[in-house]
Design a protein around this motif. Sequence first.
Motif, mmCIF file in Angstrom:
data_model
loop_
_atom_site.group_PDB
_atom_site.id
_atom_site.type_symbol
_atom_site.label_atom_id
_atom_site.label_comp_id
_atom_site.label_asym_id
_atom_site.label_seq_id
_atom_site.Cartn_x
_atom_site.Cartn_y
_atom_site.Cartn_z
ATOM 1 N N THR A 185 -6.251 8.053 -10.082
ATOM 2 C CA THR A 185 -7.376 8.604 -9.314
ATOM 3 C C THR A 185 -8.727 8.314 -9.958
ATOM 4 O OG1 THR A 185 -5.928 10.331 -8.433
ATOM 5 C CG2 THR A 185 -8.304 10.667 -8.206
ATOM 6 N N PRO A 186 -8.922 8.526 -11.278
ATOM 7 C CA PRO A 186 -10.228 8.201 -11.879
ATOM 8 C C PRO A 186 -10.594 6.724 -11.732
ATOM 9 C CG PRO A 186 -8.926 9.575 -13.367
ATOM 10 C CD PRO A 186 -8.006 9.144 -12.266
ATOM 11 N N VAL A 187 -9.608 5.828 -11.809
ATOM 12 C CA VAL A 187 -9.866 4.394 -11.631
ATOM 13 C C VAL A 187 -10.373 4.127 -10.221
ATOM 14 C CG1 VAL A 187 -8.817 2.086 -11.651
ATOM 15 C CG2 VAL A 187 -8.075 3.805 -13.320
ATOM 16 N N PHE A 188 -9.758 4.774 -9.243
ATOM 17 C CA PHE A 188 -10.167 4.597 -7.846
ATOM 18 C C PHE A 188 -11.613 5.054 -7.635
ATOM 19 C CE2 PHE A 188 -5.899 4.427 -5.335
ATOM 20 C CZ PHE A 188 -5.456 3.440 -6.197
ATOM 21 N N TYR A 189 -11.971 6.188 -8.241
ATOM 22 C CA TYR A 189 -13.344 6.684 -8.095
ATOM 23 C C TYR A 189 -14.348 5.743 -8.760
ATOM 24 C CZ TYR A 189 -12.560 11.216 -5.893
ATOM 25 O OH TYR A 189 -12.270 12.208 -4.994
ATOM 26 N N GLU A 190 -14.001 5.232 -9.919
ATOM 27 C CA GLU A 190 -14.903 4.331 -10.627
ATOM 28 C C GLU A 190 -15.223 3.104 -9.777
ATOM 29 O OE1 GLU A 190 -14.874 1.542 -14.663
ATOM 30 O OE2 GLU A 190 -13.353 3.112 -14.403
ATOM 31 N N PHE A 199 2.980 3.575 0.003
ATOM 32 C CA PHE A 199 2.243 4.390 0.978
ATOM 33 C C PHE A 199 1.423 5.492 0.305
ATOM 34 C CE2 PHE A 199 5.949 7.168 0.808
ATOM 35 C CZ PHE A 199 5.464 8.429 1.111
ATOM 36 N N LYS A 200 1.856 6.009 -0.838
ATOM 37 C CA LYS A 200 1.049 7.017 -1.552
ATOM 38 C C LYS A 200 -0.199 6.367 -2.152
ATOM 39 C CE LYS A 200 4.663 10.353 -2.844
ATOM 40 N NZ LYS A 200 5.863 9.693 -2.310
ATOM 41 N N PHE A 201 -0.052 5.137 -2.626
ATOM 42 C CA PHE A 201 -1.184 4.357 -3.134
ATOM 43 C C PHE A 201 -2.223 4.182 -2.033
ATOM 44 C CE2 PHE A 201 -3.444 0.554 -4.423
ATOM 45 C CZ PHE A 201 -3.444 0.559 -5.809
ATOM 46 N N SER A 202 -1.756 3.813 -0.841
ATOM 47 C CA SER A 202 -2.641 3.593 0.300
ATOM 48 C C SER A 202 -3.349 4.879 0.729
ATOM 49 C CB SER A 202 -1.830 3.019 1.467
ATOM 50 O OG SER A 202 -2.626 2.873 2.615
ATOM 51 N N GLN A 203 -2.613 5.981 0.785
ATOM 52 C CA GLN A 203 -3.212 7.255 1.174
ATOM 53 C C GLN A 203 -4.301 7.677 0.203
ATOM 54 O OE1 GLN A 203 0.841 9.176 1.608
ATOM 55 N NE2 GLN A 203 -0.288 10.303 3.158
ATOM 56 N N LEU A 204 -4.026 7.490 -1.098
ATOM 57 C CA LEU A 204 -5.026 7.859 -2.101
ATOM 58 C C LEU A 204 -6.276 7.003 -1.947
ATOM 59 C CD1 LEU A 204 -5.842 9.470 -4.599
ATOM 60 C CD2 LEU A 204 -4.699 7.745 -6.011
ATOM 61 N N GLU A 205 -6.100 5.699 -1.738
ATOM 62 C CA GLU A 205 -7.247 4.821 -1.497
ATOM 63 C C GLU A 205 -8.106 5.341 -0.352
ATOM 64 O OE1 GLU A 205 -6.830 0.341 -1.678
ATOM 65 O OE2 GLU A 205 -4.737 0.920 -1.511
ATOM 66 N N MET A 206 -7.463 5.641 0.772
ATOM 67 C CA MET A 206 -8.205 6.068 1.954
ATOM 68 C C MET A 206 -8.984 7.347 1.688
ATOM 69 S SD MET A 206 -5.615 5.243 5.131
ATOM 70 C CE MET A 206 -6.830 5.718 6.377
ATOM 71 N N LYS A 207 -8.352 8.300 1.038
ATOM 72 C CA LYS A 207 -9.014 9.599 0.837
ATOM 73 C C LYS A 207 -10.166 9.507 -0.163
ATOM 74 C CE LYS A 207 -5.211 12.484 2.402
ATOM 75 N NZ LYS A 207 -4.256 13.576 2.118
ATOM 76 N N VAL A 208 -9.998 8.713 -1.201
ATOM 77 C CA VAL A 208 -11.093 8.518 -2.155
ATOM 78 C C VAL A 208 -12.250 7.809 -1.466
ATOM 79 C CG1 VAL A 208 -11.801 7.279 -4.232
ATOM 80 C CG2 VAL A 208 -9.657 8.559 -4.225
ATOM 81 N N LEU A 209 -11.958 6.747 -0.708
ATOM 82 C CA LEU A 209 -13.003 6.001 -0.017
ATOM 83 C C LEU A 209 -13.763 6.876 0.977
ATOM 84 C CD1 LEU A 209 -11.198 2.595 0.549
ATOM 85 C CD2 LEU A 209 -13.476 2.835 -0.423
ATOM 86 N N VAL A 210 -13.036 7.631 1.788
ATOM 87 C CA VAL A 210 -13.690 8.482 2.782
ATOM 88 C C VAL A 210 -14.567 9.531 2.101
ATOM 89 C CG1 VAL A 210 -13.320 10.193 4.598
ATOM 90 C CG2 VAL A 210 -11.936 8.127 4.552
ATOM 91 N N SER A 211 -14.064 10.166 1.051
ATOM 92 C CA SER A 211 -14.830 11.234 0.393
ATOM 93 C C SER A 211 -16.117 10.697 -0.220
ATOM 94 C CB SER A 211 -13.976 11.915 -0.677
ATOM 95 O OG SER A 211 -13.692 11.050 -1.757
#
Length: 543
Positions: free
Chosen positions: A150-155, A486-498
């Motif tokens: 998650t921190p990597v995705f936000y960065e 699919f969990k990887f994809s869901q996390l991507e979408m939610k981080v991007l949208v937020s």
Amino acid sequence: MILFQLALVPLAVALYGVLWLLWRYFRSVFIRTPLDNVRGPPPQSFVQGNLIQIFERHASDFHRYLEQDFGPVSTLHGLFGSKWLHIYDPRAMHSIAVKDRDAYEEVPFFREGNQVMFGPGLIATIGDHHRKQRKMLNPVFSASHMRNLTPVFYEITNKMKSTVTNLLRDGPAELDVLTWMSRTALELVGQGGMGHSFDSLNEKPEKHGELMRDLVPYTTKLVVPLMFLPSISSVTTPSFRRRVVEMIPFKSAQHVREIIDDLYATSKSVFNAKKSALTGGDEKTKHDVSEGRDIMSVLLKANMAASEGDRLPDEELIAQMSTLIYAGMDTTSNAMTRLLQKLAEHPDVQEKLRQEVIDAQNGQDMGYDELQQLQYLDAVCRETLRLYPPVPFVCRELDMILPLSQAIRGVDGQMMSQVHVPKGTTVVVDLQASNRNPALWGEDAYEWKPERWLAPVPQALEDANIPGVYSHLMTFFGGQRSCLGFKFSQLEMKVLVSVLLSSFRFSLTGKPIVWNNSAITYPTIGTVSLKSELPLLVEKLEL
């Protein structure tokens, strides 16, 4: 002698092709099968059957016609009069994905195509070989590992946000959001999946991402020739096929070859660097890879620690990297682009979601568990993935009696509660039709309504026993061939949208956006262009 043998290869291929065509012709004309009693549309031609209607980029109307005129079970026509089956019956899908999963495999042209493009990765293997690969990959896609990422995705997402903010320094601007979603998704799968940066996310796109965006539109143009690939592969060598491809005078084929070469070179380079670091690199590099949170670092360490029988060879690990880039980039980026388009079409939903996100953020990035608790964000993501699955259908090959949830009336007028599917039959499992089935989802099944997820789902849907791995949906398929990421994809979408909604407002430009059917759906401006793009008006928020 060698030259003589080489000269015989084209002749052998031609003879094999003629015999194969004759066999297919006589079999379809003179041999009746149980599928002849299942209703379906007439073929467009004897040679191509309904294949162009199924696979061409503007096939949405044909698929809707299948749903409305023939229902959850219908016959289609493949090459040279062969019979295919189109289904989205829940019990039949459960049999294919879960109950009788060992009786079904990916169709040969799909497996061979993925083998040629990406190598022996997860989507190109079957049976025990596939199960062995999946066993090794399962742990790195777990929820606990997603928390670490998650921190990597936000960065990465915040880096993209900063660049887009700079582009809006003179006020609102029209931006191709697909380009930005694709570049960000590639970097997310690059760093989160491989521990490697593909894109600096500066204002100018980089070559690798530009090439990867072209893969789906250009391979869509080659889908019918790819169906001959298994027959060709069985009588030729990889080096011979490579030489033949290099001689094909079509831009689509040569561009696809360029993309695949670039993808393989990148995957191999990253893999070799990681493996060298783990086995004999300097201590700092070895420590960096050993402590890496990306999927391939974790997989490499697990593979080195595995028993001899469970260990995957280097060739397969490289293929997993190429597969991960392809599957992780286009599916999520197109799903996110569709989501932003829907929010632009529904400003009230956009504002409601923005408020939920801002209230939950409290001025800082949210953690994995906090993101999962946002009910409206979850509803918007689920509804987008329900109505617009990035992969609209999959194909399987089977030989068995297929049970049905509801009996259908055959061509002879008799009711059928099951269908005997002959060996070698291709079955089109329509994931999108299942997700939109009015009999299960209600009369508003074709409407985008996130609020449906804030109430209990219809009882008919609960009773249907849809075999998908996610929310009664077939978007990620089900069973042992479900989408592992699919969990990887869901996390991507939610981080991007937020991140995006707390910084920008999205509006329509008025340009005609067309979503094209393919192995992965993609948008273009109008019906002629092959360029994947979706422009929206983007405005920086002053909070």
